[in-house]
Write a protein that holds these residues in place. Structure first.
Motif, short mmCIF file in Angstrom:
data_model
loop_
_atom_site.label_atom_id
_atom_site.label_comp_id
_atom_site.label_asym_id
_atom_site.label_seq_id
_atom_site.Cartn_x
_atom_site.Cartn_y
_atom_site.Cartn_z
N SER A 6 0.73 -1.11 0.05
CA SER A 6 -0.01 0.00 0.15
C SER A 6 0.94 1.27 0.16
N ASN A 8 0.38 5.53 0.67
CA ASN A 8 -0.44 6.17 1.60
C ASN A 8 -0.16 7.69 1.79
N SER A 10 -1.55 11.74 3.17
CA SER A 10 -2.19 12.66 3.92
C SER A 10 -1.98 14.33 3.35
N LYS A 17 -3.47 9.37 7.22
CA LYS A 17 -3.07 8.97 5.85
C LYS A 17 -3.98 7.95 5.33
N HIS A 18 -4.12 7.93 3.91
CA HIS A 18 -5.02 7.14 3.58
C HIS A 18 -4.27 6.48 1.96
N ARG A 63 -6.08 -0.28 9.55
CA ARG A 63 -6.05 0.09 8.03
C ARG A 63 -4.72 0.73 7.54
N GLY A 65 -1.98 3.15 6.73
CA GLY A 65 -1.70 4.33 7.10
C GLY A 65 -2.10 4.86 8.40
N ASP A 66 -2.70 3.74 9.19
CA ASP A 66 -2.92 4.02 10.41
C ASP A 66 -1.72 4.35 11.54
#
Length: 146
Positions: A6, A8, A10, A17-18, A63, A65-66
Protein backbone atom coordinates in the motif's frame (compact mmCIF):
# COMPACT_ATOMS: atom_id res chain seq x y z
CA UNK A 1 13.09 -8.84 -2.10
CA UNK A 2 9.70 -7.72 -0.90
CA UNK A 3 6.46 -6.27 -2.17
CA UNK A 4 4.80 -2.88 -1.74
CA UNK A 5 1.32 -3.54 -0.34
CA UNK A 6 0.00 0.00 0.00
CA UNK A 7 1.04 3.61 -0.57
CA UNK A 8 -0.55 6.25 1.67
CA UNK A 9 -0.65 10.03 1.91
CA UNK A 10 -2.33 12.80 3.85
CA UNK A 11 -2.96 16.07 2.09
CA UNK A 12 -3.11 18.02 5.37
CA UNK A 13 -1.03 17.72 8.52
CA UNK A 14 -2.88 16.21 11.46
CA UNK A 15 -5.08 13.97 9.30
CA UNK A 16 -4.87 10.19 8.93
CA UNK A 17 -3.01 8.92 5.89
CA UNK A 18 -5.12 7.03 3.36
CA UNK A 19 -4.23 4.63 0.53
CA UNK A 20 -3.83 6.00 -2.99
CA UNK A 21 -3.19 4.18 -6.30
CA UNK A 22 0.38 5.50 -6.57
CA UNK A 23 2.82 8.02 -5.14
CA UNK A 24 5.32 10.13 -7.03
CA UNK A 25 8.64 10.41 -5.18
CA UNK A 26 10.79 13.44 -6.00
CA UNK A 27 14.39 14.14 -5.04
CA UNK A 28 14.53 17.07 -2.60
CA UNK A 29 10.77 16.91 -2.00
CA UNK A 30 9.66 13.44 -0.95
CA UNK A 31 6.11 12.49 -1.88
CA UNK A 32 4.41 14.95 -4.22
CA UNK A 33 1.11 16.05 -2.71
CA UNK A 34 1.80 14.74 0.81
CA UNK A 35 1.51 17.22 3.70
CA UNK A 36 4.91 16.13 5.05
CA UNK A 37 6.83 16.65 1.80
CA UNK A 38 9.93 18.79 2.06
CA UNK A 39 13.68 18.94 1.96
CA UNK A 40 14.40 16.98 5.13
CA UNK A 41 15.54 13.52 6.24
CA UNK A 42 12.08 11.97 6.83
CA UNK A 43 10.57 12.33 3.37
CA UNK A 44 9.08 8.82 3.24
CA UNK A 45 8.01 6.53 6.09
CA UNK A 46 7.87 2.76 5.65
CA UNK A 47 6.38 0.06 7.84
CA UNK A 48 6.36 -3.69 7.26
CA UNK A 49 3.02 -5.50 7.18
CA UNK A 50 4.59 -8.02 9.53
CA UNK A 51 4.84 -5.24 12.15
CA UNK A 52 1.23 -4.19 11.57
CA UNK A 53 0.18 -7.86 11.92
CA UNK A 54 1.83 -7.89 15.37
CA UNK A 55 -0.44 -5.04 16.45
CA UNK A 56 -3.49 -6.72 14.91
CA UNK A 57 -2.64 -9.60 17.25
CA UNK A 58 -3.46 -7.20 20.11
CA UNK A 59 -7.06 -7.12 18.89
CA UNK A 60 -6.88 -3.95 16.81
CA UNK A 61 -8.56 -3.41 13.47
CA UNK A 62 -5.97 -1.49 11.49
CA UNK A 63 -5.95 0.01 8.01
CA UNK A 64 -2.98 0.93 5.86
CA UNK A 65 -1.77 4.36 6.94
CA UNK A 66 -2.99 4.11 10.55
CA UNK A 67 0.61 4.42 11.80
CA UNK A 68 1.12 7.48 9.52
CA UNK A 69 3.26 5.35 7.22
CA UNK A 70 3.58 6.19 3.54
CA UNK A 71 4.55 2.72 2.34
CA UNK A 72 3.50 -0.70 3.65
CA UNK A 73 5.69 -3.61 2.61
CA UNK A 74 5.87 -7.37 3.03
CA UNK A 75 8.94 -9.57 2.84
CA UNK A 76 11.75 -7.24 3.99
CA UNK A 77 12.83 -6.85 7.62
CA UNK A 78 12.82 -3.05 7.44
CA UNK A 79 13.67 -2.51 11.11
CA UNK A 80 16.98 -4.33 10.70
CA UNK A 81 18.25 -2.11 7.88
CA UNK A 82 20.98 0.26 8.99
CA UNK A 83 20.89 3.98 8.25
CA UNK A 84 22.40 4.58 4.81
CA UNK A 85 20.89 1.47 3.21
CA UNK A 86 19.49 2.09 -0.26
CA UNK A 87 16.20 0.56 -1.40
CA UNK A 88 14.66 0.34 -4.86
CA UNK A 89 10.89 0.75 -4.64
CA UNK A 90 9.00 0.81 -7.92
CA UNK A 91 11.07 3.12 -10.16
CA UNK A 92 12.39 5.20 -7.22
CA UNK A 93 15.43 4.78 -4.98
CA UNK A 94 15.37 5.64 -1.27
CA UNK A 95 18.09 5.94 1.36
CA UNK A 96 17.28 5.00 4.95
CA UNK A 97 17.87 7.99 7.25
CA UNK A 98 16.25 7.00 10.54
CA UNK A 99 14.95 3.90 12.32
CA UNK A 100 11.86 4.53 14.45
CA UNK A 101 10.27 7.70 15.73
CA UNK A 102 8.45 8.39 18.96
CA UNK A 103 4.70 8.69 18.64
CA UNK A 104 3.15 12.14 18.87
CA UNK A 105 1.73 12.72 22.36
CA UNK A 106 1.59 8.99 23.04
CA UNK A 107 -0.50 7.88 20.07
CA UNK A 108 -3.97 6.36 20.20
CA UNK A 109 -2.64 2.89 19.39
CA UNK A 110 -0.23 2.97 22.34
CA UNK A 111 -2.97 4.27 24.65
CA UNK A 112 -5.24 1.37 23.65
CA UNK A 113 -2.70 -1.47 23.69
CA UNK A 114 0.24 -0.29 25.75
CA UNK A 115 2.60 -0.45 22.76
CA UNK A 116 3.17 0.82 19.25
CA UNK A 117 5.50 -0.60 16.58
CA UNK A 118 6.33 2.66 14.81
CA UNK A 119 8.91 3.86 17.37
CA UNK A 120 11.05 0.74 16.90
CA UNK A 121 10.03 -0.85 13.60
CA UNK A 122 9.08 1.99 11.26
CA UNK A 123 11.82 3.48 9.11
CA UNK A 124 12.30 6.80 7.34
CA UNK A 125 14.06 7.58 4.11
CA UNK A 126 14.91 10.34 1.69
CA UNK A 127 14.44 10.11 -2.06
CA UNK A 128 17.71 9.72 -4.00
CA UNK A 129 16.14 8.88 -7.39
CA UNK A 130 12.72 10.14 -8.39
CA UNK A 131 10.09 7.65 -9.49
CA UNK A 132 6.64 6.20 -8.95
CA UNK A 133 5.64 3.55 -6.41
CA UNK A 134 2.43 1.52 -6.58
CA UNK A 135 0.95 -1.39 -4.66
CA UNK A 136 2.32 -4.61 -6.17
CA UNK A 137 5.72 -3.09 -7.00
CA UNK A 138 8.84 -4.80 -5.74
CA UNK A 139 11.01 -3.31 -3.04
CA UNK A 140 14.56 -4.53 -2.61
CA UNK A 141 17.77 -3.71 -0.83
CA UNK A 142 20.32 -2.28 -3.27
CA UNK A 143 23.12 -1.45 -0.86
CA UNK A 144 23.18 -2.46 2.77
CA UNK A 145 25.48 -0.31 4.89
CA UNK A 146 27.73 -2.09 7.39
Amino acid sequence: MGTVLSVNISERRGTVKHPVPEIRLEVGVGIAGDAHAGSWHRQVSLLAAESVDTMRGCGLELRDGDFAENVNTRGIDLKSLPVGTRLAAGSAVLEVTQIGKECHSDCEIRRRTGRCVMPTEGIFARVVRSGTVRPGDTIEVLEAQP
